[in-house]
Design a protein around this motif. Structure first.
Motif, PDB file in Angstrom:
ATOM      1  N   LEU A  82       0.821  -1.208   0.000  1.00  0.00           N
ATOM      2  CA  LEU A  82       0.000   0.000   0.000  1.00  0.00           C
ATOM      3  C   LEU A  82       0.858   1.262   0.000  1.00  0.00           C
ATOM      4  O   LEU A  82       0.566   2.229  -0.714  1.00  0.00           O
ATOM      5  N   GLU A  83       1.910   1.262   0.786  1.00  0.00           N
ATOM      6  CA  GLU A  83       2.772   2.447   0.835  1.00  0.00           C
ATOM      7  C   GLU A  83       3.415   2.726  -0.529  1.00  0.00           C
ATOM      8  O   GLU A  83       3.444   3.873  -0.986  1.00  0.00           O
ATOM      9  N   LYS A  84       3.890   1.684  -1.163  1.00  0.00           N
ATOM     10  CA  LYS A  84       4.523   1.863  -2.466  1.00  0.00           C
ATOM     11  C   LYS A  84       3.517   2.373  -3.495  1.00  0.00           C
ATOM     12  O   LYS A  84       3.824   3.268  -4.307  1.00  0.00           O
ATOM     13  N   ALA A  85       2.302   1.821  -3.459  1.00  0.00           N
ATOM     14  CA  ALA A  85       1.291   2.196  -4.447  1.00  0.00           C
ATOM     15  C   ALA A  85       0.749   3.599  -4.225  1.00  0.00           C
ATOM     16  O   ALA A  85       0.450   4.326  -5.179  1.00  0.00           O
ATOM     17  N   LEU A  86       0.605   4.009  -2.950  1.00  0.00           N
ATOM     18  CA  LEU A  86      -0.040   5.282  -2.632  1.00  0.00           C
ATOM     19  C   LEU A  86       0.924   6.458  -2.534  1.00  0.00           C
ATOM     20  O   LEU A  86       0.490   7.617  -2.516  1.00  0.00           O
ATOM     21  N   SER A  87       2.208   6.177  -2.497  1.00  0.00           N
ATOM     22  CA  SER A  87       3.185   7.259  -2.316  1.00  0.00           C
ATOM     23  C   SER A  87       3.100   8.367  -3.364  1.00  0.00           C
ATOM     24  O   SER A  87       3.407   9.531  -3.041  1.00  0.00           O
ATOM     25  N   PRO A  88       2.666   8.098  -4.616  1.00  0.00           N
ATOM     26  CA  PRO A  88       2.543   9.216  -5.574  1.00  0.00           C
ATOM     27  C   PRO A  88       1.552  10.290  -5.151  1.00  0.00           C
ATOM     28  O   PRO A  88       1.586  11.399  -5.692  1.00  0.00           O
ATOM     29  N   LEU A  89       0.673   9.981  -4.184  1.00  0.00           N
ATOM     30  CA  LEU A  89      -0.311  10.967  -3.744  1.00  0.00           C
ATOM     31  C   LEU A  89       0.268  11.966  -2.744  1.00  0.00           C
ATOM     32  O   LEU A  89      -0.375  12.976  -2.442  1.00  0.00           O
ATOM     33  N   CYS A  90       1.461  11.699  -2.243  1.00  0.00           N
ATOM     34  CA  CYS A  90       2.078  12.613  -1.289  1.00  0.00           C
ATOM     35  C   CYS A  90       2.274  13.984  -1.933  1.00  0.00           C
ATOM     36  O   CYS A  90       2.592  14.102  -3.119  1.00  0.00           O
ATOM     37  N   ASN A  91       2.054  15.004  -1.133  1.00  0.00           N
ATOM     38  CA  ASN A  91       2.281  16.379  -1.565  1.00  0.00           C
ATOM     39  C   ASN A  91       1.368  16.831  -2.697  1.00  0.00           C
ATOM     40  O   ASN A  91       1.710  17.749  -3.449  1.00  0.00           O
ATOM     41  N   GLN A  92       0.197  16.191  -2.839  1.00  0.00           N
ATOM     42  CA  GLN A  92      -0.779  16.657  -3.817  1.00  0.00           C
ATOM     43  C   GLN A  92      -1.566  17.853  -3.285  1.00  0.00           C
ATOM     44  O   GLN A  92      -2.214  18.567  -4.048  1.00  0.00           O
ATOM     45  N   SER A  93      -1.531  18.077  -1.974  1.00  0.00           N
ATOM     46  CA  SER A  93      -2.251  19.183  -1.363  1.00  0.00           C
ATOM     47  C   SER A  93      -1.265  20.148  -0.707  1.00  0.00           C
ATOM     48  O   SER A  93      -0.068  19.871  -0.603  1.00  0.00           O
ATOM     49  N   ASN A  94      -1.777  21.285  -0.263  1.00  0.00           N
ATOM     50  CA  ASN A  94      -0.981  22.284   0.443  1.00  0.00           C
ATOM     51  C   ASN A  94      -0.619  21.735   1.821  1.00  0.00           C
ATOM     52  O   ASN A  94      -1.451  21.713   2.726  1.00  0.00           O
ATOM     53  N   GLN A  95       0.624  21.295   1.969  1.00  0.00           N
ATOM     54  CA  GLN A  95       1.022  20.600   3.190  1.00  0.00           C
ATOM     55  C   GLN A  95       0.944  21.484   4.430  1.00  0.00           C
ATOM     56  O   GLN A  95       0.608  21.014   5.519  1.00  0.00           O
ATOM     57  N   GLN A  96       1.227  22.752   4.269  1.00  0.00           N
ATOM     58  CA  GLN A  96       1.164  23.658   5.414  1.00  0.00           C
ATOM     59  C   GLN A  96      -0.270  23.797   5.913  1.00  0.00           C
ATOM     60  O   GLN A  96      -0.525  23.763   7.122  1.00  0.00           O
ATOM     61  N   GLU A  97      -1.224  23.929   4.983  1.00  0.00           N
ATOM     62  CA  GLU A  97      -2.625  24.048   5.363  1.00  0.00           C
ATOM     63  C   GLU A  97      -3.154  22.737   5.943  1.00  0.00           C
ATOM     64  O   GLU A  97      -3.920  22.737   6.914  1.00  0.00           O
ATOM     65  N   VAL A  98      -2.767  21.624   5.356  1.00  0.00           N
ATOM     66  CA  VAL A  98      -3.194  20.312   5.856  1.00  0.00           C
ATOM     67  C   VAL A  98      -2.683  20.106   7.283  1.00  0.00           C
ATOM     68  O   VAL A  98      -3.428  19.637   8.161  1.00  0.00           O
ATOM     69  N   LYS A  99      -1.441  20.475   7.526  1.00  0.00           N
ATOM     70  CA  LYS A  99      -0.868  20.343   8.869  1.00  0.00           C
ATOM     71  C   LYS A  99      -1.623  21.206   9.870  1.00  0.00           C
ATOM     72  O   LYS A  99      -1.918  20.769  10.998  1.00  0.00           O
ATOM     73  N   LEU A 100      -1.985  22.432   9.474  1.00  0.00           N
ATOM     74  CA  LEU A 100      -2.713  23.323  10.360  1.00  0.00           C
ATOM     75  C   LEU A 100      -4.087  22.762  10.705  1.00  0.00           C
ATOM     76  O   LEU A 100      -4.486  22.746  11.875  1.00  0.00           O
ATOM     77  N   VAL A 101      -4.819  22.293   9.692  1.00  0.00           N
ATOM     78  CA  VAL A 101      -6.161  21.758   9.934  1.00  0.00           C
ATOM     79  C   VAL A 101      -6.099  20.534  10.839  1.00  0.00           C
ATOM     80  O   VAL A 101      -6.929  20.363  11.741  1.00  0.00           O
ATOM     81  N   ASN A 102      -5.111  19.672  10.622  1.00  0.00           N
ATOM     82  CA  ASN A 102      -4.985  18.491  11.479  1.00  0.00           C
ATOM     83  C   ASN A 102      -4.645  18.870  12.913  1.00  0.00           C
ATOM     84  O   ASN A 102      -5.106  18.215  13.855  1.00  0.00           O
ATOM     85  N   GLN A 103      -3.866  19.928  13.099  1.00  0.00           N
ATOM     86  CA  GLN A 103      -3.579  20.391  14.454  1.00  0.00           C
ATOM     87  C   GLN A 103      -4.833  20.940  15.114  1.00  0.00           C
ATOM     88  O   GLN A 103      -5.085  20.701  16.304  1.00  0.00           O
TER      89      GLN A 103
END
Length: 265
Positions: free
Chosen positions: A147-168
Motif C-alpha cells: 500500500l505504501e509503495k502504491a499510494l506514495s505518488p499521492l504525497c504532496n498533492q495538497s498544500n502541506q502547510q494548510e493540511v498540517k494546520l487543519v490536522n492540528q
C-alpha cells in the motif's frame, strides 16, 4: 512497521462488538504520515446463520477500503454508519490524513460527504491492479509495504502547510478540555471564526462546529461504555449546559438517546 495500540474511538458498543472480529492497525512510515493516518485490517469468522452489524460514529477522514470483491473510496461521513459482517471474510483499509486528498480529487471534498465511490479515480493510481495484488496477500507487513509503495505518488498533492494546520486544529478539538464551541476554537487558535469555517470546508468538508460536537460524543460514549457514570454525570463531566443539550447531540449525531444507547439499542 509500527502497531497502533492507541485507544479506539468512534466504535459504538466497542467492548461488546470487539468479540465478533479481529482488528489490527498500523502507523505509516514517517515519509507517508502527511498522507496516511493509519492502515487498518479487520477479519471475522462467524458461524452460519450469525451476523454482526458494526455501527460507527461519523468520521471526517477518507477511507480507501478493499474487500475480497471490490475497492471503494468512502468520503467523510456525517452520520452514524454501519457494516454487516457475515461468514468468513475481511477488509483492508487505509485511513487518509485529513485534507491530504484535497489536491488528488476531481471535485471539492464537501462533494464527497456521505458518499461511497466504487473503483474511484484518483490521480496517479491504478487501484484495480492494487486490489488484485492485495487480495492475494495475507501477511500484514506485505500489505502495508504494498500500500505504501502504491499510494506514495499521492504525497504532496495538497498544500502541506494548510493540511498540517487543519490536522492540528482537529487534534486540539479532540484533546483540549476547554473547547466547546467554534468561538473557543477561534480563541485557542488565534484564527477568526470565518477563517476556521473556510479552512474546514476546503480540507475537511465538515464544519468545526460539527466536529466539536462529534468528539464530545466520543468522550460520552467512552464514559457510557465504562458503565460507571449516569447521564447527569456526563452533563457535568463534559460541561453541557443541561441534560437536554446532551440528549439533543445524541439524537442529531447518533439517532438515539443516551439511555437507549446504554440499553444496546
Amino acid at each position: 512497521m509500527q502497531l497502533n495500540n492507541q485507544a479506539i474511538s468512534g466504535v459504538l458498543h466497542q467492548t461488546k462488538s470487539a468479540t465478533h472480529y479481529t482488528l489490527r492497525r498500523y502507523f505509516p512510515s514517517s515519509a507517508l504520515a502527511c498522507l496516511i493516518e493509519q492502515f487498518w485490517f479487520v477479519d471475522w469468522d462467524l458461524p452460519r446463520g450469525v451476523h454482526h452489524v458494526q455501527k460507527n460514529l461519523p468520521d471526517p477522514n477518507f477511507h480507501l477500503v478493499f474487500s475480497p470483491t471490490n475497492c471503494e473510496l468512502i468520503g467523510p461521513v456525517s452520520k452514524v454508519y454501519d457494516y454487516k459482517m457475515t461468514g468468513k471474510s475481511g477488509l483492508i483499509g487505509v485511513k487518509f490524513t485529513l485534507g491530504a486528498l484535497e489536491g488528488a480529487l476531481p471535485k471539492p471534498i464537501e462533494d464527497f460527504i456521505d458518499t461511497s465511490i466504487p473503483t474511484p479515480n484518483l490521480s496517479l493510481l491504478d487501484l484495480q491492479n492494487l486490489h488484485q495484488v492485495l487480495i492475494k496477500v495475507q501477511d500484514d507487513k506485505v500489505r502495508v509495504d504494498t500500500l505504501e509503495k502504491a499510494l506514495s505518488p499521492l504525497c504532496n498533492q495538497s498544500n502541506q502547510q494548510e493540511v498540517k494546520l487543519v490536522n492540528q486544529l482537529v487534534a486540539d478539538i479532540k484533546n483540549q478540555t476547554n473547547i466547546y464551541s467554534v468561538a473557543d476554537l477561534a480563541k485557542h487558535s488565534g484564527l477568526s471564526i470565518r477563517t476556521l469555517q473556510r479552512k474546514f470546508k476546503k480540507y475537511v468538508g465538515l464544519s468545526p462546529k460539527f466536529l466539536i460536537r462529534k468528539y464530545r460524543l466520543h468522550q460520552a460514549l467512552a464514559l457510557l461504555d465504562d458503565a460507571t457514570l449516569g447521564i447527569q454525570d456526563l452533563v457535568l463531566k463534559l460541561d453541557y449546559v443541561d441534560q437536554a443539550h446532551l440528549i439533543n447531540d445524541f439524537k442529531n449525531i447518533l439517532g438515539t438517546t443516551p439511555g437507549r444507547y446504554t440499553d444496546g439499542i
